[in-house]
Design an enzyme around this catalytic site. Structure first.
Site, PDB file in Angstrom:
ATOM      1  N   LYS A 116      -7.803   6.412  12.498  1.00 13.66           N
ATOM      2  CA  LYS A 116      -8.764   6.653  11.413  1.00 13.66           C
ATOM      3  C   LYS A 116      -8.874   5.434  10.503  1.00 13.66           C
ATOM      4  O   LYS A 116      -7.983   4.567  10.482  1.00 13.66           O
ATOM      5  CB  LYS A 116      -8.378   7.878  10.580  1.00 13.66           C
ATOM      6  CG  LYS A 116      -6.975   7.849   9.940  1.00 13.66           C
ATOM      7  CD  LYS A 116      -6.905   7.132   8.616  1.00 13.66           C
ATOM      8  CE  LYS A 116      -5.481   6.907   8.147  1.00 13.66           C
ATOM      9  NZ  LYS A 116      -5.310   5.934   7.089  1.00 13.66           N
TER      10      LYS A 116
ATOM     11  N   ASP B 226      -2.145  12.945   8.032  1.00 15.42           N
ATOM     12  CA  ASP B 226      -2.942  12.276   9.068  1.00 15.42           C
ATOM     13  C   ASP B 226      -2.892  13.030  10.399  1.00 15.42           C
ATOM     14  O   ASP B 226      -3.751  12.824  11.251  1.00 15.42           O
ATOM     15  CB  ASP B 226      -2.432  10.847   9.302  1.00 15.42           C
ATOM     16  CG  ASP B 226      -2.769   9.925   8.126  1.00 15.42           C
ATOM     17  OD1 ASP B 226      -3.501  10.362   7.221  1.00 15.42           O
ATOM     18  OD2 ASP B 226      -2.286   8.781   8.132  1.00 15.42           O
TER      19      ASP B 226
HETATM   20  P1  ATP Z   1       1.047   5.434   7.852  1.00 18.37           P
HETATM   21  O1  ATP Z   1       0.603   6.682   8.565  1.00 18.37           O
HETATM   22  O2  ATP Z   1       2.439   5.491   7.279  1.00 18.37           O
HETATM   23  O3  ATP Z   1       0.012   4.841   6.959  1.00 18.37           O
HETATM   24  P2  ATP Z   1       0.292   3.452   9.692  1.00 18.37           P
HETATM   25  O4  ATP Z   1      -0.922   4.154  10.091  1.00 18.37           O
HETATM   26  O5  ATP Z   1       0.123   2.226   8.859  1.00 18.37           O
HETATM   27  O6  ATP Z   1       1.288   4.421   8.998  1.00 18.37           O
HETATM   28  P3  ATP Z   1       1.775   3.768  12.162  1.00 18.37           P
HETATM   29  O7  ATP Z   1       1.476   2.916  13.343  1.00 18.37           O
HETATM   30  O8  ATP Z   1       1.386   5.171  12.221  1.00 18.37           O
HETATM   31  O9  ATP Z   1       1.141   3.003  10.931  1.00 18.37           O
HETATM   32  O10 ATP Z   1       3.355   3.687  11.922  1.00 18.37           O
HETATM   33  C1  ATP Z   1       4.025   3.222  10.822  1.00 18.37           C
HETATM   34  C2  ATP Z   1       5.534   3.259  11.095  1.00 18.37           C
HETATM   35  O11 ATP Z   1       5.924   4.552  11.567  1.00 18.37           O
HETATM   36  C3  ATP Z   1       5.971   2.301  12.180  1.00 18.37           C
HETATM   37  O12 ATP Z   1       6.383   1.065  11.626  1.00 18.37           O
HETATM   38  C4  ATP Z   1       7.146   3.023  12.854  1.00 18.37           C
HETATM   39  O13 ATP Z   1       8.372   2.618  12.307  1.00 18.37           O
HETATM   40  C5  ATP Z   1       6.972   4.495  12.521  1.00 18.37           C
HETATM   41  N1  ATP Z   1       6.557   5.338  13.689  1.00 18.37           N
HETATM   42  C6  ATP Z   1       6.994   6.563  13.944  1.00 18.37           C
HETATM   43  N2  ATP Z   1       6.405   7.059  15.036  1.00 18.37           N
HETATM   44  C7  ATP Z   1       5.568   6.140  15.497  1.00 18.37           C
HETATM   45  C8  ATP Z   1       4.685   6.085  16.609  1.00 18.37           C
HETATM   46  N3  ATP Z   1       4.545   7.104  17.485  1.00 18.37           N
HETATM   47  N4  ATP Z   1       3.950   4.993  16.758  1.00 18.37           N
HETATM   48  C9  ATP Z   1       4.077   3.960  15.883  1.00 18.37           C
HETATM   49  N5  ATP Z   1       4.913   3.957  14.843  1.00 18.37           N
HETATM   50  C10 ATP Z   1       5.665   5.040  14.632  1.00 18.37           C
END
Ligand code: ATP
Length: 352
Positions: free
Chosen positions: A17, A178
């Site tokens: 998203k 999310d």
């Molecule tokens: P947020 O939802 O916190 O804003 P984001 O969208 O910026 O996060 P994501 O790729 O969802 O980023 O992941 C952020 C952190 O979550 C990663 O650095 C990792 O340590 C942890 N994490 C847990 N599960 C996952 C997953 N399935 N894929 C990626 N990261 C994960």
């Protein structure tokens, strides 16, 4: 035929998203911030394949077909890049989603919860989850949450849980706002800490260009930077609100109006941690983007384009002029869905 021969692997996908608008209010007593945001799913999908196991274990692996398999995280205090592995244990959101669903299905089957009871019992509630990551890691695009959403859909089919998307969304909400959004897709207003979702009726298509960064930002770190920037500037955060014109523009895919209203309160703190984001935003605008902002807590940047041809032209010029990837996508995209379900039979695997 034994049950174990009936259950093969299942693949599901769920979208990443962007936040077309993100207003952040004051920090609350519990440490979270009130937000008013407009989530919009984009046509960039995480894919999860769930394969049955004979035992009760849950395993997670990242498929070699992933576009993104890890990222360096920027340490907000030192400014240094620290390699950040995606955790593959019970910290992984896909793992946690499978574990929550397993508890729920077991309770349902033991009669603790009422609900539909459909079909046969799987041989076990163990599962191997393989993630194809097409959404930038730690990029502010909810990639981990999309993994959780796709896992809920895949495991629900694998375990024959008979749960609706709404029921899966309730389970997913335990992992963060999310997750229900990635299940539903489309566009939605988010209030509270982003967890009170109001889906928007929408028609038409928006064309965006996503430019992932080579480094990730920690979401809590970006919020902390916002708080200290506000404190230093003596700015009192106001209660956040969504502009009704923005909501209307998104529901009608009115890119012109939207371009004047896209805003992200987390952009300034994200840029303060990663100043090159400003150059990228300027470049996009000078290359003809209608608007460009940081997505969520960043550092992914996205641009608004007039149409598909404009988006692909913009993506090409961004890739030529800056050392970035730029990916044209459409929005609002559909939510999580089942892709394939392969059943094992005595004579071998076949698609159903
Ligand atoms: P947020 O939802 O916190 O804003 P984001 O969208 O910026 O996060 P994501 O790729 O969802 O980023 O992941 C952020 C952190 O979550 C990663 O650095 C990792 O340590 C942890 N994490 C847990 N599960 C996952 C997953 N399935 N894929 C990626 N990261 C994960």
């Amino acid at each position: 035929m034994r049950d174990s021969q009936l259950f093969g692997h299942v693949t599901a996908e769920a979208p990443g998203k962007v936040n077309l608008s993100l207003r952040v209010g004051p920090v609350r007593a519990d440490g979270y911030h009130e937000v008013a945001t407009l989530y919009c799913a984009v046509s960039m999908y995480e894919r999860v394949t769930a394969s049955p196991r004979e035992d009760e274990a849950i395993t997670v692996s990242i498929s070699e077909r992933s576009v993104f398999s890890g990222v360096d995280l920027l340490d907000e205090s030192t400014g240094e890049r620290v390699p950040a592995e995606i955790p593959l244990d019970e910290r992984n959101l896909a793992y946690r989603a499978a574990a929550l669903l397993r508890d729920r299905v077991r309770q349902q089957r033991e009669g603790v919860l009422s609900g539909p009871w459909l079909g046969s019992e799987p041989p076990s509630y163990g599962v191997d989850l393989s993630l194809v990551k097409n959404v930038p890691v730690a990029g502010g695009m909810g990639g981990g949450s999309a993994d959780a959403a796709a896992t809920l859909v895949a495991c629900s089919a694998l375990w024959n849980a008979g749960l609706s998307k709404e029921q899966l969304a309730e389970i997913g909400a335990e992992l963060g706002a999310d997750v229900p959004f990635a299940l539903m897709g489309g566009a939605a207003a988010g209030q509270g800490v982003g967890d009170e979702l109001s889906p928007l009726l929408h028609r038409g298509t928006l064309h965006l260009v996503i430019a992932p960064a080579s480094v990730g930002l920690s979401t809590p770190g970006v919020y902390r930077t916002l708080d200290s920037m506000r404190e230093q500037a003596g700015v009192r955060a106001e209660d956040p609100d969504l502009d009704p014109d923005l909501v209307r523009a998104v529901s009608q895919a009115d890119a012109e109006t939207l371009s004047a209203l896209m805003v992200n309160d987390l952009q300034a703190p994200a840029v303060s941690q990663l100043p090159e984001l400003d150059d990228l935003l300027d470049l996009g605008l000078s290359e003809g983007a209608m608007q460009g902002i940081v997505s969520g807590s960043g550092p992914t940047v996205f641009f608004l384009a007039h149409d598909a041809a404009h988006a692909s032209q913009l993506a090409t010029s961004l890739e030529e002029r800056a050392e970035v990837w730029a990916l044209p996508v459409t929005a609002p995209a559909g939510g999580a869905r089942l892709l394939t379900q392969k059943q094992r039979s005595a004579g071998g695997a076949h698609a159903s």
